[in-house]
Design an enzyme around this catalytic site. Structure first.
Site, PDB file in Angstrom:
ATOM      1  N   GLY A 195      33.714  38.224  36.863  1.00 40.13           N
ATOM      2  CA  GLY A 195      32.471  37.791  36.240  1.00 40.13           C
ATOM      3  C   GLY A 195      32.305  38.439  34.881  1.00 40.13           C
ATOM      4  O   GLY A 195      33.195  39.126  34.388  1.00 40.13           O
ATOM      5  N   THR A 196      31.134  38.231  34.298  1.00 39.41           N
ATOM      6  CA  THR A 196      30.839  38.812  32.985  1.00 39.41           C
ATOM      7  C   THR A 196      30.839  40.330  33.064  1.00 39.41           C
ATOM      8  O   THR A 196      31.253  41.015  32.139  1.00 39.41           O
ATOM      9  CB  THR A 196      29.451  38.323  32.517  1.00 39.41           C
ATOM     10  OG1 THR A 196      29.445  36.897  32.554  1.00 39.41           O
ATOM     11  CG2 THR A 196      29.140  38.778  31.106  1.00 39.41           C
ATOM     12  N   TYR A 197      30.359  40.858  34.190  1.00 37.77           N
ATOM     13  CA  TYR A 197      30.131  42.306  34.275  1.00 37.77           C
ATOM     14  C   TYR A 197      31.154  43.062  35.105  1.00 37.77           C
ATOM     15  O   TYR A 197      31.146  44.278  35.133  1.00 37.77           O
ATOM     16  CB  TYR A 197      28.736  42.567  34.862  1.00 37.77           C
ATOM     17  CG  TYR A 197      27.643  41.872  34.090  1.00 37.77           C
ATOM     18  CD1 TYR A 197      27.200  42.389  32.873  1.00 37.77           C
ATOM     19  CD2 TYR A 197      27.065  40.696  34.552  1.00 37.77           C
ATOM     20  CE1 TYR A 197      26.209  41.755  32.152  1.00 37.77           C
ATOM     21  CE2 TYR A 197      26.072  40.052  33.834  1.00 37.77           C
ATOM     22  CZ  TYR A 197      25.650  40.590  32.632  1.00 37.77           C
ATOM     23  OH  TYR A 197      24.671  39.967  31.913  1.00 37.77           O
ATOM     24  N   GLY A 198      32.016  42.365  35.809  1.00 36.08           N
ATOM     25  CA  GLY A 198      32.989  43.079  36.631  1.00 36.08           C
ATOM     26  C   GLY A 198      33.663  42.181  37.648  1.00 36.08           C
ATOM     27  O   GLY A 198      33.435  40.971  37.687  1.00 36.08           O
ATOM     28  N   VAL A 199      34.486  42.799  38.482  1.00 34.48           N
ATOM     29  CA  VAL A 199      35.267  42.049  39.472  1.00 34.48           C
ATOM     30  C   VAL A 199      34.371  41.575  40.614  1.00 34.48           C
ATOM     31  O   VAL A 199      33.433  42.266  41.004  1.00 34.48           O
ATOM     32  CB  VAL A 199      36.391  42.941  40.064  1.00 34.48           C
ATOM     33  CG1 VAL A 199      37.339  42.111  40.927  1.00 34.48           C
ATOM     34  CG2 VAL A 199      37.182  43.604  38.955  1.00 34.48           C
ATOM     35  N   VAL A 200      34.682  40.397  41.139  1.00 31.78           N
ATOM     36  CA  VAL A 200      33.960  39.867  42.296  1.00 31.78           C
ATOM     37  C   VAL A 200      34.939  39.773  43.469  1.00 31.78           C
ATOM     38  O   VAL A 200      36.029  39.219  43.329  1.00 31.78           O
ATOM     39  CB  VAL A 200      33.378  38.464  42.011  1.00 31.78           C
ATOM     40  CG1 VAL A 200      32.473  38.029  43.155  1.00 31.78           C
ATOM     41  CG2 VAL A 200      32.631  38.446  40.687  1.00 31.78           C
ATOM     42  N   ASP A 226      32.847  27.237  42.418  1.00 30.11           N
ATOM     43  CA  ASP A 226      31.903  27.089  41.305  1.00 30.11           C
ATOM     44  C   ASP A 226      32.052  25.694  40.687  1.00 30.11           C
ATOM     45  O   ASP A 226      33.041  24.997  40.904  1.00 30.11           O
ATOM     46  CB  ASP A 226      32.064  28.218  40.267  1.00 30.11           C
ATOM     47  CG  ASP A 226      33.388  28.194  39.535  1.00 30.11           C
ATOM     48  OD1 ASP A 226      33.714  27.154  38.931  1.00 30.11           O
ATOM     49  OD2 ASP A 226      34.106  29.220  39.546  1.00 30.11           O
ATOM     50  N   ASP A 240      22.243  32.958  30.536  1.00 29.53           N
ATOM     51  CA  ASP A 240      23.698  32.785  30.424  1.00 29.53           C
ATOM     52  C   ASP A 240      24.207  31.733  31.416  1.00 29.53           C
ATOM     53  O   ASP A 240      25.224  31.927  32.066  1.00 29.53           O
ATOM     54  CB  ASP A 240      24.387  34.141  30.644  1.00 29.53           C
ATOM     55  CG  ASP A 240      25.868  34.121  30.248  1.00 29.53           C
ATOM     56  OD1 ASP A 240      26.240  33.322  29.364  1.00 29.53           O
ATOM     57  OD2 ASP A 240      26.650  34.895  30.831  1.00 29.53           O
ATOM     58  N   LYS A 272      26.114  28.647  32.841  1.00 28.21           N
ATOM     59  CA  LYS A 272      27.363  27.949  32.522  1.00 28.21           C
ATOM     60  C   LYS A 272      27.939  27.455  33.850  1.00 28.21           C
ATOM     61  O   LYS A 272      27.537  27.952  34.909  1.00 28.21           O
ATOM     62  CB  LYS A 272      28.334  28.890  31.800  1.00 28.21           C
ATOM     63  CG  LYS A 272      28.554  30.210  32.499  1.00 28.21           C
ATOM     64  CD  LYS A 272      29.213  31.220  31.586  1.00 28.21           C
ATOM     65  CE  LYS A 272      29.195  32.608  32.218  1.00 28.21           C
ATOM     66  NZ  LYS A 272      29.497  33.669  31.283  1.00 28.21           N
TER      67      LYS A 272
END
Length: 298
Positions: free
Chosen positions: A13-18, A86, A127, A129
């Site tokens: 993701g934008t902020y880190g691993v999922v 997604d 954000d 998308k």
């Protein structure tokens, strides 16, 4: 964290691993987001923790549920409900045949319901998308990562140095407006609506100026008549080329008149005149909305 067993990495993701993970106590399978912050040295800002805690209260069928927040030695993990896929991957898989219009209509209607709910609680996404719109086999679509932008900011690059996409960013943000509203999410959703219909991104810019000019070339260069105050925005330049507005029948040819009418209201330049999520739900385009099931290739 010892209660969760990581099953596999499912994305970045934008902020880190999922990760896909399993709760050892309940057996529940969840999405586990590790938030990487630049401030790891000082720990997680208390403002971020406060913001995130508020998101646990956002309960709606079209919002990905934040189940838990785990804060351990300078790291932050967010536990979310897990969904199949997604919208980006689904659109890529449907590139040849396209997404059937009844499904597009259903998805847009559900996303507007989720937005209307969050906006009524004064929570913005900022954000949106296709990558953070998640779908399941039952025909539901949900908004993910709601409120994270306010808690952590929207970075220019992700933690893996990928550029955060500008394709869905509202013109008021691109023109340097510091005080923006729920209208930024409506703009993003309008771009996503057009992309579902035409099977290609509406404004695929590769820099802020390219992004703006792509918008201008389609919707016409804005002036004080269509957008009062635009010429005094921080990044507005009188030297911008003056493009004429294109007819929407050329921009989204497959859409009927109701669809084009809704899209044009979602992509109104003036954020104050842009349609709200609540008003959009009452648009004639949704008169015959149903809830079809997608053909998922999982």
């Amino acid at each position: 964290m010892e209660n969760f067993q990581k099953v596999e990495k499912i994305g970045e993701g934008t902020y880190g691993v999922v990760y896909k993970a399993k709760n050892k106590l309940t057996g529940e399978v969840v999405a586990l987001k590790k938030i990487r912050l630049d401030t790891e040295t000082e720990g997680v800002p208390s403002t971020a923790i406060r913001e995130i805690s508020l998101l646990k209260e956002l309960n709606h069928p079209n919002i990905v549920k934040l189940l838990d927040v785990i804060h351990t030695e300078n790291k932050l993990y967010l536990v979310f409900e897990l969904l199949h896929q997604d919208l980006k991957k689904f659109m890529d898989a449907s590139a040849v045949t396209g997404i059937p219009l009844p499904l597009i209509k259903s998805y847009l209607f559900q996303l507007l319901q989720g937005l209307a709910f969050c906006h009524s609680h004064r929570v913005l996404h900022r954000d949106l998308k296709p990558q953070n719109l998640l779908i399941n086999a039952e025909g539901s679509i949900k908004l993910a990562d709601f409120g994270l932008a306010r808690a952590f900011g929207v970075p220019v690059r992700t933690y893996t140095h990928e550029v955060v996409t500008l394709w869905y960013r509202a013109p008021e943000i691109l023109l340097g407006c510091k005080y923006y509203s729920t209208a930024v999410d409506i703009w993003s959703l309008g771009c996503i609506f057009a992309e579902m219909v035409t099977r290609r991104a509406l404004f695929p810019g590769d820099s802020e100026i390219d992004q703006l000019f792509r918008i201008f070339r389609t919707l016409g260069t804005p002036d004080e008549v269509v957008w009062p105050g635009v010429t005094s925005m921080p990044d507005y330049k009188p030297s911008f080329p003056k493009w004429a507005r294109q007819d929407f029948s050329k921009v989204v040819p497959p859409l009927d008149e109701d669809g084009r009418s809704l899209l044009s209201q979602m992509l109104h330049y003036d954020p104050n005149k842009r349609i709200s999520a609540k008003a959009a739900l009452a648009h004639p385009f949704f008169q015959d909305v149903t809830k079809p099931v997608p053909h998922l290739r999982l």
